[in-house]
Design an enzyme around this catalytic site. Structure first.
Site, short mmCIF file in Angstrom:
data_model
loop_
_atom_site.label_atom_id
_atom_site.label_comp_id
_atom_site.label_asym_id
_atom_site.label_seq_id
_atom_site.Cartn_x
_atom_site.Cartn_y
_atom_site.Cartn_z
N HIS A 41 1.33 -0.93 0.22
CA HIS A 41 -0.24 -0.12 0.27
C HIS A 41 0.51 1.86 0.37
O HIS A 41 0.89 2.48 -0.56
CB HIS A 41 -0.70 0.29 1.34
N GLN A 157 -7.89 -7.46 -10.68
CA GLN A 157 -8.83 -7.26 -10.23
C GLN A 157 -8.69 -5.86 -11.31
O GLN A 157 -9.03 -4.84 -11.35
CB GLN A 157 -8.00 -6.91 -8.70
N SER A 190 -1.26 -7.98 3.11
CA SER A 190 -1.92 -8.23 4.87
C SER A 190 -1.89 -10.24 5.03
O SER A 190 -1.82 -10.22 6.25
CB SER A 190 -3.03 -7.85 4.83
N ARG A 191 -2.52 -11.29 4.16
CA ARG A 191 -2.53 -12.51 5.09
C ARG A 191 -1.01 -13.28 4.94
O ARG A 191 -1.39 -14.57 6.01
CB ARG A 191 -3.27 -13.58 3.18
O1 PAF Z 1 -7.90 -4.69 -3.00
C1 PAF Z 1 -7.89 -4.12 -2.25
O2 PAF Z 1 -7.59 -4.15 -1.22
C2 PAF Z 1 -9.83 -4.20 -2.48
O3 PAF Z 1 -10.30 -5.31 -3.36
C3 PAF Z 1 -10.69 -2.40 -3.01
C4 PAF Z 1 -9.82 -2.64 -3.90
C5 PAF Z 1 -9.57 -1.72 -2.08
C6 PAF Z 1 -12.30 -2.97 -3.10
O4 PAF Z 1 -12.39 -3.23 -2.34
#
Ligand code: PAF
Length: 287
Positions: A41, A157, A190-191
Site C-alpha cells: 500500500h 482485479q 496482509s494474508r
Molecule cells: O484490493 C483491495 O484491497 C480491494 O479489493 C479494493 C480494491 C480496495 C476493493 O475493496
C-alpha cells in the site's frame, strides 16, 4: 459531521472539500484499500503522492467481495494504526466509512465485468469481482478522483477495474504499480501474517514457480501446457494446495494454449488455511 445514520452528510462534506480542490485545479488521487496497510500500500500511496496534489486513501473492508465468511471475519484492521501509516506517507484524506454507511440498504445494483472476471480468481471466488467492481464504482462516485492506484499483485482485479472504467466511460486514469516483494520474493500481502513460521518459509516457492514459468517462455517455449507443468513441478511438495496456475493473455486474463503475445502467469495456492495469489507478466517473447 455524521448526523445521519446513512453517513450521507459525512460523504457530502468530503465531496465538497474535494470539489473545492478540483475547482482550484488540483489533481486528486485515490488509493482504495481494505486497511491492514503494508509496504504494498505504501508503494501505491507514494506513487499517488508523487503524481497528485491531493491523495485520498479509502479504508473499507467490503463485505460484498468476500466469498467466505471466515475470510471476512479474519480481516481485522487497526484503523488508528492505518491512519498513522497514511499520515506518515503524506496522504491528505483517509476515507473510512462503516458498512452501514456504504450499504445503508442491501445493494440492488451491482457492476458485473464479464469476460475478464471469468477465469482465475473469478472462477474460484464466485461474486468476488462483482463485489470489487461495485465498491470501486461507489468509491469513484463518492471521491471522483482524477487517478486511482492499484497493485499488479491483484492483476485480475486491475484488469477488471480497467475494463469497467473503459466500458462505463468513467473519466478516471487507472495507474498500476509493481508488486512489492519480501527479500525472498514473496509478494507482500496482509494474508502473509497468518502463515505459520514453517509456511512462511515455504511461501517463497510460489513466486519461484512463476519465475520458472517465465524462464521457460523467455527460452522460447510456446506451449502453455508445458510452461504450466514446469511451474507446477515446483509446487509438488506438500503443504501446497494449488487452486490454479494458468498462463493467460495479459489484457483479457483468459487462458491461452500458445504463448504468442504478452501474458501473465498467475496462480492461487493454499498453504494451510492461507490462500496466496501472485503473478508475473511476460512481455518479451523470444521468436
Ligand atoms: O484490493 C483491495 O484491497 C480491494 O479489493 C479494493 C480494491 C480496495 C476493493 O475493496
Amino acid at each position: 459531521v455524521n448526523d445521519r445514520p446513512d453517513g450521507l452528510n459525512r460523504f457530502a462534506e468530503l465531496r465538497s472539500q474535494l470539489a473545492q480542490l478540483r475547482d482550484g485545479g488540483q489533481v486528486i488521487g485515490l488509493v482504495p484499500t481494505m486497511g491492514a496497510l503494508h509496504a504494498g500500500h505504501a508503494a501505491l500511496i507514494e506513487r499517488a503522492r508523487a503524481d497528485c496534489n491531493a491523495v485520498v486513501v479509502s479504508i473499507f473492508v467490503n463485505p460484498i467481495q468476500f466469498d467466505r465468511r471466515d475470510d471476512y471475519d479474519a480481516y481485522t484492521i487497526d484503523l488508528a494504526k492505518d491512519v498513522e501509516f497514511c499520515a506518515a506517507l503524506g496522504a491528505d484524506f483517509v476515507f473510512a466509512p462503516s458498512a452501514p454507511e456504504m450499504y445503508p440498504e442491501p445493494a440492488s445494483t451491482f457492476v458485473e465485468v464479464a469476460g475478464v472476471s471469468a477465469h482465475l480468481c473469478g472462477k474460484f471466488r464466485p461474486g468476488h469481482f462483482r463485489g470489487v467492481a461495485t465498491v470501486v464504482a461507489k468509491l469513484f462516485n463518492i471521491i471522483a478522483p482524477h487517478k486511482a492506484y492499484f497493485g499488479e499483485k491483484d492483476a485480475q482485479q486491475l484488469a477488471v477495474i480497467e475494463r469497467m472504467v473503459a466500458d462505463l466511460n468513467m473519466p478516471i486514469e487507472i495507474v498500476s504499480v509493481l508488486t512489492v516483494r519480501e527479500p525472498d520474493g514473496l509478494a507482500v500481502s496482509s494474508r502473509n501474517s497468518r502463515l505459520t513460521g514453517e509456511e512462511r518459509q515455504a511461501a517463497a516457492a510460489l513466486y519461484q514457480a512463476l519465475k520458472i514459468g517465465e524462464d521457460c517462455i523467455r527460452k522460447g517455449w510456446t506451449s502453455a501446457a508445458q510452461v504450466r507443468s514446469a511451474a507446477l513441478a515446483h509446487l509438488q511438495q506438500p503443504p501446497w494446495r494449488v487452486e490454479y496456475l494458468e498462463v493467460v493473455d495479459a489484457s483479457s486474463m483468459t487462458p491461452v494454449a500458445q504463448v504468442a503475445g504478452p501474458v501473465r502467469i498467475a496462480a492461487a495456492a493454499w498453504l494451510g488455511a492461507v490462500r496466496l495469489i501472485d503473478n508475473v507478466r511476460v512481455d518479451k517473447i523470444q521468436t
